[in-house]
Enzyme design. Structure first.
Site, PDB file in Angstrom:
ATOM      1  N   ASN A  12       0.872  -1.177   0.000  1.00  0.00           N
ATOM      2  CA  ASN A  12       0.000   0.000   0.000  1.00  0.00           C
ATOM      3  C   ASN A  12       0.910   1.228   0.000  1.00  0.00           C
ATOM      4  O   ASN A  12       1.477   1.585   1.031  1.00  0.00           O
ATOM      5  CB  ASN A  12      -0.888  -0.024   1.255  1.00  0.00           C
ATOM      6  CG  ASN A  12      -1.720   1.236   1.390  1.00  0.00           C
ATOM      7  OD1 ASN A  12      -1.811   2.029   0.458  1.00  0.00           O
ATOM      8  ND2 ASN A  12      -2.318   1.413   2.552  1.00  0.00           N
ATOM      9  N   LYS A  14       0.120   4.211  -0.292  1.00  0.00           N
ATOM     10  CA  LYS A  14      -0.551   5.394   0.260  1.00  0.00           C
ATOM     11  C   LYS A  14      -0.321   6.566  -0.705  1.00  0.00           C
ATOM     12  O   LYS A  14      -0.166   6.345  -1.904  1.00  0.00           O
ATOM     13  CB  LYS A  14      -0.063   5.672   1.695  1.00  0.00           C
ATOM     14  CG  LYS A  14      -0.139   4.408   2.556  1.00  0.00           C
ATOM     15  CD  LYS A  14       0.044   4.654   4.011  1.00  0.00           C
ATOM     16  CE  LYS A  14      -0.112   3.344   4.781  1.00  0.00           C
ATOM     17  NZ  LYS A  14      -0.047   3.491   6.211  1.00  0.00           N
ATOM     18  N   HIS A 101      -9.412   1.377   4.923  1.00  0.00           N
ATOM     19  CA  HIS A 101      -8.161   1.652   5.626  1.00  0.00           C
ATOM     20  C   HIS A 101      -8.410   2.703   6.709  1.00  0.00           C
ATOM     21  O   HIS A 101      -9.167   3.645   6.504  1.00  0.00           O
ATOM     22  CB  HIS A 101      -7.085   2.125   4.643  1.00  0.00           C
ATOM     23  CG  HIS A 101      -5.730   2.107   5.252  1.00  0.00           C
ATOM     24  ND1 HIS A 101      -5.311   3.095   6.123  1.00  0.00           N
ATOM     25  CD2 HIS A 101      -4.718   1.209   5.173  1.00  0.00           C
ATOM     26  CE1 HIS A 101      -4.092   2.797   6.537  1.00  0.00           C
ATOM     27  NE2 HIS A 101      -3.713   1.658   5.982  1.00  0.00           N
ATOM     28  N   GLU A 173      -5.503  -4.761  11.122  1.00  0.00           N
ATOM     29  CA  GLU A 173      -4.679  -3.548  11.117  1.00  0.00           C
ATOM     30  C   GLU A 173      -4.835  -2.854  12.466  1.00  0.00           C
ATOM     31  O   GLU A 173      -5.771  -2.061  12.657  1.00  0.00           O
ATOM     32  CB  GLU A 173      -5.199  -2.652   9.978  1.00  0.00           C
ATOM     33  CG  GLU A 173      -4.645  -1.268   9.945  1.00  0.00           C
ATOM     34  CD  GLU A 173      -5.542  -0.302   9.159  1.00  0.00           C
ATOM     35  OE1 GLU A 173      -5.054   0.252   8.182  1.00  0.00           O
ATOM     36  OE2 GLU A 173      -6.713  -0.081   9.526  1.00  0.00           O
ATOM     37  N   SER A 222       3.466  -1.512  10.332  1.00  0.00           N
ATOM     38  CA  SER A 222       4.930  -1.462  10.483  1.00  0.00           C
ATOM     39  C   SER A 222       5.636  -2.762  10.107  1.00  0.00           C
ATOM     40  O   SER A 222       6.720  -3.043  10.637  1.00  0.00           O
ATOM     41  CB  SER A 222       5.325  -1.067  11.918  1.00  0.00           C
ATOM     42  OG  SER A 222       4.841   0.215  12.223  1.00  0.00           O
ATOM     43  N   GLY A 243       3.004  -0.805   4.328  1.00  0.00           N
ATOM     44  CA  GLY A 243       2.959   0.589   3.914  1.00  0.00           C
ATOM     45  C   GLY A 243       4.357   1.102   3.624  1.00  0.00           C
ATOM     46  O   GLY A 243       4.889   0.938   2.525  1.00  0.00           O
TER      47      GLY A 243
HETATM   48  P1  13P Z   1       2.910   0.822   7.608  1.00  0.00           P
HETATM   49  O1  13P Z   1       3.533  -0.452   7.093  1.00  0.00           O
HETATM   50  O2  13P Z   1       3.587   2.052   7.068  1.00  0.00           O
HETATM   51  O3  13P Z   1       2.781   0.799   9.083  1.00  0.00           O
HETATM   52  O4  13P Z   1       1.437   0.873   7.018  1.00  0.00           O
HETATM   53  C1  13P Z   1       0.638  -0.271   7.196  1.00  0.00           C
HETATM   54  C2  13P Z   1      -0.765   0.034   7.181  1.00  0.00           C
HETATM   55  O5  13P Z   1      -1.224   1.128   6.921  1.00  0.00           O
HETATM   56  C3  13P Z   1      -1.640  -1.124   7.524  1.00  0.00           C
HETATM   57  O6  13P Z   1      -2.877  -0.950   7.099  1.00  0.00           O
END
Ligand code: 13P
Length: 260
Positions: A12, A14, A101, A173, A222, A243
């Protein structure tokens, strides 16, 4: 892509790869890194900003990689300024859509009812939704995590055709563990397993064992190549939603091959 017996790594991005230059740099590094990487039977699903989806699909080897979007609308076309539809994603070669999300809930006030409508439309288009559920920091402090997950599942999956449930991927999540929220620690193996068991139990009770065992449950928050054992392998999750670590092609590929 057939996901049976595969672990999933969903990238993802983002709202990153924030310029054409950054996106070109990521793509060329990823293509180089992928050529050098060892073969994997796992599935990598790249969900770039929708504006780059077409280019990702055209430039990346689709034998080993699938594609998706980070969101969509609950209608297929019409006067919905700024939105993109499941049919648009599908027509560009996308097969997956991340829905619900926590960042969309927080910044855009998405509700479980909206996510439910989106899920129905995504399934109708033949795409697979990757649905996020999980508690935030305050809910965790109040020991409400499991209750929140159950409420989310009940509302988001309400009225979904049973025959399509196995197309859904569920992502646990824990919002407090997302890198952008500066977590001071990651969930323990037991905490991840607890959430997974709760989700499985819900699925078994609602849809029976045969459907429940086909729904993939992944972890997001993470995840990186160093903690992949703790967040995915040891709690026996079906994969990860990544992410920040997706932004470094070598790191992303390391995560995929660590799951071999
Ligand atoms: P990160 O891996 O940056 O923490 O993002 C993960 C996330 O948004 C899970 O939905």
């Amino acid at each position: 892509m057939n996901l049976e017996n595969k672990k999933l790594v969903v990238a993802n991005f983002k709202m990153n790869l924030a310029s054409k230059t950054e996106k070109d740099y990521w793509l060329s590094n990823f293509i180089k890194a992928e050529k050098k990487s060892e073969a994997t039977k796992n599935a990598l699903i790249l969900c770039p900003p929708a504006i780059f989806l077409d280019e990702f699909v055209k430039n990346i080897n689709s034998k080993t990689t699938s594609f998706g979007a980070q969101n969509c609308f609950w209608e297929d076309k019409g006067s919905f300024t700024g939105e993109i539809s499941p049919e648009m994603i599908k027509s560009l070669g996308g097969e997956f859509v991340i829905l619900g999300h926590s960042e969309r809930k927080r910044f855009l006030k998405e509700t479980n009812e909206m996510i439910n409508s989106k899920t129905k439309r995504v399934l109708k288009s033949g795409l697979s939704p990757i649905i996020c559920v999980g508690e935030n920091a305050e809910e965790k402090r109040n020991d409400q995590g499991l209750e929140i997950i159950l409420n989310q599942l009940n509302s988001i999956l309400e009225g979904i055709n049973r025959g399509l449930i196995n197309k859904i991927i569920l992502c646990y999540e824990p919002v407090w563990a997302i890198s952008a929220n500066k977590p001071d620690h990651l969930p323990t193996i037991n905490e991840i397993m607890g959430a997974k068991l709760l989700i499985k139990k819900f699925l078994v009770e609602e849809y029976g064992v045969n459907i429940a065992k086909r729904v993939k449950i992944i972890y997001g928050g993470s995840a990186d190549s160093k903690n992949i054992n703790q967040v995915c392998l040891e709690p026996e999750m079906d994969g990860v939603l990544v992410g920040k670590a997706s932004l470094i092609p070598n790191e992303l590929i390391k995560i995929v091959t660590s799951l071999n």
